[in-house]
Structures are given as structure tokens and as C-alpha cells.
Design a protein around this motif. Structure first.
Motif, mmCIF file in Angstrom:
data_model
loop_
_atom_site.group_PDB
_atom_site.id
_atom_site.type_symbol
_atom_site.label_atom_id
_atom_site.label_comp_id
_atom_site.label_asym_id
_atom_site.label_seq_id
_atom_site.Cartn_x
_atom_site.Cartn_y
_atom_site.Cartn_z
ATOM 1 N N LEU A 204 -59.410 -35.944 0.938
ATOM 2 C CA LEU A 204 -58.351 -36.184 1.919
ATOM 3 C C LEU A 204 -58.160 -37.668 2.189
ATOM 4 O O LEU A 204 -57.026 -38.125 2.423
ATOM 5 C CB LEU A 204 -58.680 -35.461 3.222
ATOM 6 C CG LEU A 204 -58.714 -33.926 3.168
ATOM 7 C CD1 LEU A 204 -59.132 -33.362 4.513
ATOM 8 C CD2 LEU A 204 -57.368 -33.357 2.735
ATOM 9 N N GLU A 231 -56.211 -29.613 4.468
ATOM 10 C CA GLU A 231 -56.713 -30.187 5.715
ATOM 11 C C GLU A 231 -56.398 -29.289 6.907
ATOM 12 O O GLU A 231 -57.236 -29.091 7.796
ATOM 13 C CB GLU A 231 -56.116 -31.576 5.938
ATOM 14 C CG GLU A 231 -56.621 -32.239 7.218
ATOM 15 C CD GLU A 231 -56.258 -33.708 7.320
ATOM 16 O OE1 GLU A 231 -56.623 -34.332 8.341
ATOM 17 O OE2 GLU A 231 -55.612 -34.246 6.390
ATOM 18 N N ARG A 235 -59.324 -27.793 9.208
ATOM 19 C CA ARG A 235 -59.357 -28.093 10.637
ATOM 20 C C ARG A 235 -59.540 -26.824 11.466
ATOM 21 O O ARG A 235 -60.200 -26.838 12.511
ATOM 22 C CB ARG A 235 -58.070 -28.807 11.046
ATOM 23 C CG ARG A 235 -58.031 -29.181 12.535
ATOM 24 C CD ARG A 235 -56.815 -30.034 12.869
ATOM 25 N NE ARG A 235 -55.575 -29.354 12.559
ATOM 26 C CZ ARG A 235 -54.648 -29.808 11.724
ATOM 27 N NH1 ARG A 235 -54.828 -30.963 11.098
ATOM 28 N NH2 ARG A 235 -53.544 -29.130 11.508
ATOM 29 N N HIS A 242 -63.539 -32.196 11.901
ATOM 30 C CA HIS A 242 -62.242 -32.786 11.575
ATOM 31 C C HIS A 242 -61.878 -33.882 12.566
ATOM 32 O O HIS A 242 -61.390 -34.948 12.181
ATOM 33 C CB HIS A 242 -61.146 -31.721 11.551
ATOM 34 C CG HIS A 242 -59.787 -32.285 11.268
ATOM 35 N ND1 HIS A 242 -58.925 -32.677 12.285
ATOM 36 C CD2 HIS A 242 -59.156 -32.568 10.106
ATOM 37 C CE1 HIS A 242 -57.823 -33.161 11.749
ATOM 38 N NE2 HIS A 242 -57.928 -33.107 10.438
ATOM 39 N N ARG A 250 -60.708 -41.798 9.124
ATOM 40 C CA ARG A 250 -60.585 -40.960 7.932
ATOM 41 C C ARG A 250 -61.392 -41.514 6.764
ATOM 42 O O ARG A 250 -60.959 -41.486 5.607
ATOM 43 C CB ARG A 250 -59.107 -40.768 7.575
ATOM 44 C CG ARG A 250 -58.331 -40.109 8.705
ATOM 45 C CD ARG A 250 -56.851 -39.987 8.399
ATOM 46 N NE ARG A 250 -56.586 -39.049 7.312
ATOM 47 C CZ ARG A 250 -56.504 -37.723 7.435
ATOM 48 N NH1 ARG A 250 -56.732 -37.150 8.625
ATOM 49 N NH2 ARG A 250 -56.224 -36.961 6.411
#
Length: 253
Positions: A204, A231, A235, A242, A250
Motif C-alpha cells: 500500500l 486497503e 481496514r 490501519h 504510511r
């Protein structure tokens, strides 16, 4: 003129001789062993041994703090104990980009053992077409109507020609593994992808574009569609992890 048709299994397929053009991808979470608690007991075994399983939910705020600490200081191995298997249906060129990451297990539909379906990707009108800037720091802006018309027309023509050649060879008794060589990268395929949460965060971080990322990434839009859906599903099963990933710029631990 693009038709968005969801083709997830043969029951959602198309009739013989028909070509279907799509502008979307399918991603499903088919099974998982993934909870925020998986991170907690794996991390706490270093200090609590067998007792680490007993208190994973005892103090939610303290547990969330531990997840944030692990993420911030990049203690990544506890995140490897949360595992997910996704079903993905997307164009072949997306799969080739995904498999370059080498952080997952892949099993893909085989053009040797089954006849492929005439389902092809063509960019939607919302897909930006004009590249601005230079590699490593470029952006895409909306294309002109003429550019979109050209892309759609030529893609449809190429796919129709390739599919006719494929069918001609199959009809002449040529084996599938040879006949498939004429099929374009815009053909849809399907595969199962199994990865742990740490590997998913790495994927990601590289295949989504977010302004709050500590290290900016510039993914191709089609693979970003897959990453965004993965994602969203992740999540839902690991919200604390997350949130820590998002809050840490990130950056994969």
C-alpha cells in the motif's frame, strides 16, 4: 460507450463470441486470520511468554498504544501474524505489476489449462491520460475527448482482432498454451493473493498515492484501484493497525 460489467466467476461471464469491456476491478477478502490482537500477542510474547495470549483485549487503549509504538519504531515482525487471502480480478498488466513486489503468494488463472474469457479493460472517461512532468515526479491530467475516443477505439479494435485470432487457432486444434500468445495485456485474469499485514502495508505504501504519505508514491491508476480496495477490506478487520499505519505517514514497519 464503455460498459462496466462485473465478471467474478463463470456465472457472471459472457456468451460465446461476445467481447466485454470493463473499466473496474474486483477485489474480495475471501478468508483471513487477521485481527489487531494477532499483533499484540506476538509482540508481548517477548516479555510475557505463554501469558501473552491472556490479556490481548484487557486494555484497549494500552493495546492501541503498543501497536502505534511498534509501527513508529518499525518493529515489524508482529504484524506478520495477521494473514489475508484476496480474490482479485483485473487486467493482466496489473497482475504483472503486483507480482513484482514478491511479498505475497499468488495463484493465477491459467491460460494453458482453460480457455480465457473475452473480457478486456478499457480506461473510463475519468482516467487521466495526459502525463505531465518527468519520471519520479510526474502527474496525470485529464485527457481530451479526442484522446479518450482514440484510446477506446483502438483498444476495442485490437482486442477484437486478437480474440478472433485466438479463436481461429483454438478452432484449428492449436493448444491453448500456444493460442494465448496473441492475447493482449488488457485481458482480464483472476488470482488469489495471500499476504500478511506487514507485506500489505509495504504494498500500500508504494501503490497508493496519498498527500499525507511520508514518502510520496506515483502508482499507475489501475493498480491503485486494486490497492485501494484491498486497503478498505483490511481496514475493516484491523482498524487499530490501519490507523497506526496511516498516522505514521504510511510507512510499512
Amino acid at each position: 460507450m464503455t460498459s462496466d460489467v462485473s465478471v467474478q466467476s463463470p456465472s457472471h461471464g459472457v456468451g460465446d463470441g461476445d467481447l466485454v469491456f470493463r473499466s473496474d476491478v474486483d477485489v474480495e477478502l475471501v478468508k483471513h486470520s487477521a485481527r489487531d490482537a494477532d499483533v499484540l500477542f506476538a509482540a508481548r510474547v517477548s516479555t510475557k511468554g505463554e501469558a501473552s495470549l491472556a490479556d490481548v483485549d484487557a486494555d484497549p487503549e494500552k493495546s492501541a498504544g503498543l501497536v502505534r509504538y511498534l509501527m513508529r519504531d518499525r518493529h515489524g515482525s508482529p504484524f506478520e501474524h495477521a494473514v489475508m487471502t484476496f480474490y482479485v480480478s483485473a487486467p493482466l498488466f496489473v497482475f504483472r505489476e503486483m507480482q513484482r513486489h514478491r511479498v505475497a503468494s499468488y495463484n493465477e488463472e491459467s491460460g494453458r489449462y482453460r480457455e480465457m474469457r473475452p473480457v478486456f479493460y478499457v480506461p473510463s472517461r475519468e482516467r487521466n491520460l495526459r502525463q505531465v512532468g518527468k519520471p519520479g515526479a510526474y502527474d496525470f491530467e485529464p485527457g481530451t475527448p479526442e484522446q479518450h475516443d482514440l484510446v477506446e477505439q483502438r483498444t476495442r479494435e485490437a482486442c477484437a482482432t486478437a480474440w478472433a485470432a485466438y479463436q481461429d487457432m483454438l478452432g484449428a486444434g492449436v493448444p491453448r498454451e500456444v493460442a494465448r500468445i496473441v492475447l493482449p495485456l488488457t485481458l482480464y485474469s483472476s488470482m488469489y493473493v495471500t499476504m500478511n499485514a506487514r507485506a500489505l502495508m509495504n504494498f500500500l505504501s508504494l501503490r497508493t498515492r496519498r498527500e499525507d504519505s511520508r514518502f510520496p508514491s506515483f502508482p499507475q491508476r489501475e493498480i491503485e484501484l486494486v490497492a485501494e480496495r484491498m486497503e478498505e477490506l483490511w481496514r475493516g478487520v484491523m482498524p487499530v493497525t490501519h490507523a497506526a499505519f496511516d498516522g505514521n505517514g504510511r510507512v510499512a514497519p
